[in-house]
Write a protein that holds these residues in place. Structure first.
Motif, short mmCIF file in Angstrom:
data_model
loop_
_atom_site.label_atom_id
_atom_site.label_comp_id
_atom_site.label_asym_id
_atom_site.label_seq_id
_atom_site.Cartn_x
_atom_site.Cartn_y
_atom_site.Cartn_z
N ALA A 105 0.89 -1.17 0.08
CA ALA A 105 0.06 0.10 -0.13
C ALA A 105 0.75 1.33 -0.16
O ALA A 105 0.22 2.27 -0.13
CB ALA A 105 -0.89 -0.02 1.09
N THR A 106 2.12 1.05 0.15
CA THR A 106 3.07 2.38 0.20
C THR A 106 3.32 2.83 -1.20
O THR A 106 3.62 2.27 -1.92
CB THR A 106 4.52 1.80 1.06
OG1 THR A 106 3.98 1.68 2.42
CG2 THR A 106 5.25 3.03 1.01
N ARG A 107 3.15 4.21 -1.27
CA ARG A 107 3.09 4.92 -2.34
C ARG A 107 4.41 5.89 -2.49
O ARG A 107 4.91 6.35 -3.45
CB ARG A 107 1.91 5.83 -2.64
CG ARG A 107 0.71 4.69 -2.91
CD ARG A 107 0.61 4.17 -4.61
NE ARG A 107 -0.04 3.07 -4.37
CZ ARG A 107 0.49 1.75 -4.24
NH1 ARG A 107 1.75 1.56 -4.12
NH2 ARG A 107 -0.38 0.79 -4.54
N VAL A 108 4.69 6.34 -1.16
CA VAL A 108 5.71 7.42 -1.16
C VAL A 108 6.78 7.08 -0.13
O VAL A 108 6.23 6.89 1.07
CB VAL A 108 5.11 8.78 -0.90
CG1 VAL A 108 6.33 9.69 -0.72
CG2 VAL A 108 4.63 9.32 -2.38
N VAL A 109 7.89 7.07 -0.31
CA VAL A 109 8.98 6.84 0.87
C VAL A 109 9.71 8.20 0.52
O VAL A 109 10.18 8.38 -0.43
CB VAL A 109 9.88 5.69 0.54
CG1 VAL A 109 10.60 5.46 1.96
CG2 VAL A 109 8.71 4.45 0.78
N TYR A 110 10.17 9.01 1.55
CA TYR A 110 11.16 9.94 1.87
C TYR A 110 12.33 9.62 2.68
O TYR A 110 12.17 9.24 3.74
CB TYR A 110 10.23 11.08 2.43
CG TYR A 110 10.83 12.54 1.97
CD1 TYR A 110 10.28 13.31 1.21
CD2 TYR A 110 12.08 12.94 2.60
CE1 TYR A 110 10.81 14.60 0.97
CE2 TYR A 110 12.39 14.37 2.56
CZ TYR A 110 11.97 14.86 1.81
OH TYR A 110 12.54 16.32 1.20
#
Length: 367
Positions: free
Chosen positions: A228-233
């Motif tokens: 479900a993860t769409r963005v990792v910073y």
């Protein structure tokens, strides 16, 4: 834009020296400005007859050869600010005049919330402090120093229960206490989900023990284990090279390039390569001329990288014009918000005009 694309934002904190990252080796002015720290032409990993990568960037050059790296030259914004803090705020808020509140990714997820509640792990920060980019009005995006912290905090059911009980009764909607409670709840929900999902994810590639190696190793775990993860910073520092730059910069660029290369190979093996894009930026470049300490001081425009199988690789924008400087700094030719607009509109399925507060023509880095 499909709904399962993933954006990894990699922040090079401290002000990366763009001229020694993408080297204008064919320009004699480069060696005049940098008699001791200029990268010798025979060492440069040549991209074309004018520019090439720093010799330590073998990993990035390998991805470039595969057509997976967009090198965007002279990226900046009007009236550049040389303060680390102010310039980083400008990049993270995407608001040089400070008119827009919150972060550009936070605002994007605020927009997404109009369609319903966000999954607690839709966006994650790998950092001790939440970057401004992830702050939203409504969207609550959790940050963790590392994935091992997640496992330690919620691996024990009693600890997780205690952390949830500390929250107390729900505060009044809209109050500052409710905002803090929501952030804590989102973080705990995210940790609980990740703890279950990541237990059996083991990256196959070798990653270095340095900040970039460990960062991209964890990012690969997140992408493979958290659908479900769409963005990792993610951010790594050390780029403020005022003195004796050569050795420091070589090491940083080497670990960065190797980590990105390992990560992209990991994504290939996992069948995710066409779903992942890495956006790499720094808050500013360095001065065009070296200083008396064999380093460089705070500057302005610098290159940005957009990396991925779905990216149209190549060089975007003109090469640095060292004969037409602005008070010793490179003049920006591409506004960083053109890169963000492309990322939002053509990769993340967002609306850049709403998120950025005005219309920017998306840079053509996507097919």
């Amino acid at each position: 834009v499909s709904s399962d694309t993933i954006l990894v934002v990699c922040q090079l904190s401290g002000g990366n020296d763009g001229l020694n990252t993408v080297v204008p080796y064919a320009d004699k002015g480069y060696y005049t400005l940098r008699p001791t720290i200029g990268i010798p032409e025979d060492k440069v990993l040549k991209i074309n007859e004018a520019i090439g990568f720093h010799p330590a960037l073998k990993g990035l050059a390998e991805q470039y050869q595969k057509g997976r790296v967009a090198v965007v030259q002279n990226v900046g914004y009007p009236q550049p600010n040389r303060s680390h803090f102010k310039s980083m705020d400008i990049w993270q808020s995407a608001s040089p005049d400070s008119k827009l509140k919150y972060g550009w990714l936070g605002r994007h997820f605020d927009q997404q919330m109009a369609h319903g509640q966000l999954n607690p792990v839709v966006a994650l920060g790998l950092s001790t402090e939440k970057p401004l980019a992830l702050h939203g009005h409504d969207a609550s995006i959790p940050c963790f120093a590392s994935l091992s912290d997640v496992q330690q905090m919620v691996g024990d059911p009693d600890t997780e229960k205690m952390l949830r009980q500390i929250q107390g009764d729900d505060a009044m909607m809209g109050s500052s206490t409710a905002v803090v409670q929501q952030a804590s709840k989102t973080a705990l929900d995210a940790m609980s989900i990740l703890n279950k999902q990541l237990a059996n994810v083991k990256p196959a590639q070798e990653y270095g023990k340095d900040a970039f190696g460990q960062g991209f190793k964890q990012i690969s775990q997140l992408i493979m284990g958290s659908p479900a993860t769409r963005v990792v910073y993610f951010s790594a520092g050390g780029f403020d090279t005022h003195a004796r730059q050569a050795a420091t910069h070589e090491k940083l660029l080497g670990t960065f390039g190797d980590a990105v290369n390992a990560f992209m190979k990991e994504m290939d093996a996992a069948g995710k390569a066409d779903k992942v894009v890495v956006l790499v930026f720094s808050e500013f470049g360095r001065r065009s001329a070296e200083n008396a300490s064999m380093g460089t001081d705070h500057g302005a425009a610098a290159p940005v990288f957009v990396i991925g199988k779905s990216v149209k690789g190549g060089v975007y924008g003109p090469n640095p014009d060292l004969s037409n400087l602005n008070d010793g700094d490179l003049r920006f030719k591409i506004d960083f918000r053109e890169v963000y607009a492309a990322t939002l509109d053509h990769w993340m399925g967002g609306d850049s005009e709403i998120v950025l507060g005005q219309k920017f023509t998306p840079l053509g880095v996507f097919g």
